[in-house]
Design a protein around this motif. Structure first.
Motif, PDB file in Angstrom:
ATOM      1  N   HIS A  42      -0.822  -5.955   8.143  1.00 36.34           N
ATOM      2  CA  HIS A  42      -0.223  -6.345   6.865  1.00 36.34           C
ATOM      3  C   HIS A  42       0.057  -5.139   5.983  1.00 36.34           C
ATOM      4  N   PHE A  43      -0.859  -4.169   6.029  1.00 34.04           N
ATOM      5  CA  PHE A  43      -0.668  -2.973   5.212  1.00 34.04           C
ATOM      6  C   PHE A  43       0.545  -2.174   5.675  1.00 34.04           C
ATOM      7  N   LEU A  44       0.662  -2.006   6.977  1.00 35.52           N
ATOM      8  CA  LEU A  44       1.815  -1.270   7.487  1.00 35.52           C
ATOM      9  C   LEU A  44       3.118  -2.026   7.265  1.00 35.52           C
ATOM     10  N   GLY A  45       3.055  -3.356   7.169  1.00 31.50           N
ATOM     11  CA  GLY A  45       4.268  -4.138   6.959  1.00 31.50           C
ATOM     12  C   GLY A  45       4.821  -4.042   5.554  1.00 31.50           C
ATOM     13  N   THR A  46       4.025  -3.495   4.611  1.00 31.00           N
ATOM     14  CA  THR A  46       4.520  -3.349   3.239  1.00 31.00           C
ATOM     15  C   THR A  46       5.505  -2.207   3.081  1.00 31.00           C
ATOM     16  N   PHE A  47       5.586  -1.303   4.071  1.00 33.76           N
ATOM     17  CA  PHE A  47       6.526  -0.193   3.992  1.00 33.76           C
ATOM     18  C   PHE A  47       7.887  -0.661   4.496  1.00 33.76           C
TER      19      PHE A  47
END
Length: 437
Positions: free
Chosen positions: A405-410
């Motif tokens: 989820h964190f990487l998907g925010t970029f």
């Protein structure tokens, strides 16, 4: 320096006339049974080499040549030793076990004799005078199959004896220089222990301790039985709360309890690795109660520890207490049963496994902390307690989902089509040049 060896089954050189064969090194003579033997006698570099009792001339020549080579090697500073036989390897292993068993219980020394008796059978089958380095994995497997077919041994016991034989080879390798580069055969046999990895449930532990501390009236020798069962009950509580081995707790001394520091030092009987266990639970109350009731002496927490058969008496008390506890369960119409020392049951050593397993669960598989309390030297020996937990799987899945989820925010911006740029630099026109012919 004289190198001389005489055989007892032949007569001395003065009893029978020596027949010289034309060489000053070798001779032959007749033994007491009128059999012809060969020998040699030679002085070589200040050493008198003499040996007799050979049935063949070639054997005498080989022995003399080897003796001369040993003298030459000694002058060059080389160290030569006799190749190790299977019987010599067993003698080395037996001496190692005897030294270790001097400060152990009688049961430990009895187990040494039993193990060495089985290993001696292997040595006799393999050949006592055969070199141990010629032993192969097939020899171990063959003996393992022989043990498995014995009615008095099960597959686990056969696997244990194969491990003892490999321990003999390892001990010989550490002692003898001719085996320093030897890769002894390693036969891996699957072993499924019946008792020692059995987790003791709390209700089983509770019933046994209550029966041991409140024993039924015995028909005779009531005081002696009550005192023994009291010791057995206190030992069981200490086994469960310290994770110590049976002999470590049975023969624990009073000076091992450090009241100001708040821990007890267990002196390992197997790994020789000391460890400090906090005085948690009821350890302090159990020990101080025994001191106040004069159930100790000036050295041991359990004075009967001076008797070599103390461990056997405690084990018998546990078996009898299990019988009494099962009668109570039956009277209460409880379908549960305590199988101490029976198939699918547990033994006193199972309390150590219960202690370690319990700590691994409540600490979240903190192997470093638990190993400090259990006394294991290597992670390989401790690996039987390393099991994946459902909680760990859930936490691992949640952690990886959070990373995703964190990487998907970029968000990656889309690129725009570029325009052809104008080149501002002036280009000189080409000129025709004449080329010389």
């Amino acid at each position: 320096m004289t190198r001389n060896s005489n055989d007892s089954h032949v007569s001395s050189q003065t009893d029978r006339p020596r027949k010289d064969l034309g060489m000053r090194n070798f001779y032959e003579y007749t033994g007491t049974n009128k059999q012809t033997f060969h020998g040699y006698l030679r002085r070589y570099k200040g050493h008198r080499l003499q040996k007799q009792g050979f049935t063949k001339r070639s054997d005498a020549e080989t022995s003399l040549r080897q003796a001369m080579n040993d003298i030459d090697a000694e002058e060059r500073g080389e160290i030569r030793c006799k190749p190790t036989t299977a019987q010599e390897a067993l003698d080395i292993y037996r001496r190692k076990l005897d030294i270790r068993g001097k400060d152990k219980s009688q049961q430990y020394r009895h187990n040494i004799n039993s193990n060495c008796k089985i290993i001696q059978e292997f040595v006799d089958r393999f050949g006592p005078n055969n070199l141990i380095r010629t032993c192969t994995e097939e020899d171990l497997r063959e003996f393992y199959q022989i043990l498995c077919f014995r009615p008095t041994l099960n597959q686990n016991s056969a696997a244990v004896f194969i491990g003892r034989i490999q321990g003999m080879m390892k001990a010989a390798q550490a002692k003898k220089p001719d085996l320093i580069n030897w890769r002894w055969p390693n036969l891996k046999v699957q072993r499924k222990p019946d008792f020692e990895r059995r987790y003791v449930e709390m209700w089983e532990y509770k019933y046994l301790v209550e029966v041991l501390l409140n024993p039924p009236q015995a028909p005779s020798r009531r005081a002696e039985r009550k005192a023994l069962w009291r010791d057995a009950g206190d030992v069981m509580q200490l086994l469960r709360q310290t994770g110590g081995r049976f002999n470590e707790v049975l023969r624990i001394r009073l000076d091992q309890f450090h009241w100001q520091k708040g821990h007890v030092t267990l002196e390992a009987t197997k790994t020789e690795n000391e460890r400090n266990i906090p005085l948690w639970g009821t350890i302090r109350e159990i020990v101080q109660r025994r001191i106040h009731e004069n159930l100790t002496d000036e050295v041991y927490l359990f004075p009967r520890a001076r008797v070599e058969t103390f461990d056997n008496a405690i084990a018998r008390a546990y078996r009898k207490a299990a019988v009494v506890a099962n009668k109570l369960l039956k009277e209460q119409k409880d379908g549960r049963r305590i199988n101490y020392g029976l198939a699918g049951g547990f033994t006193a050593h199972s309390l150590r496994h219960t202690f370690i397993t319990h700590l691994m669960e409540i600490t979240g598989n903190d192997a470093g902390t638990v190993m400090a309390y259990s006394g294991h030297k290597t992670l390989q020996a401790f690996s039987v307690y390393l099991r994946p937990r459902q909680t760990g799987r859930i936490l691992a899945t949640q952690a990886m989902n959070d990373v995703g989820h964190f990487l998907g925010t970029f968000s990656m911006p889309e690129g725009n089509a570029g325009n052809a740029g104008a080149d501002t630099s002036t280009v000189k026109p080409l000129k025709n040049q004449q080329v010389a012919s």
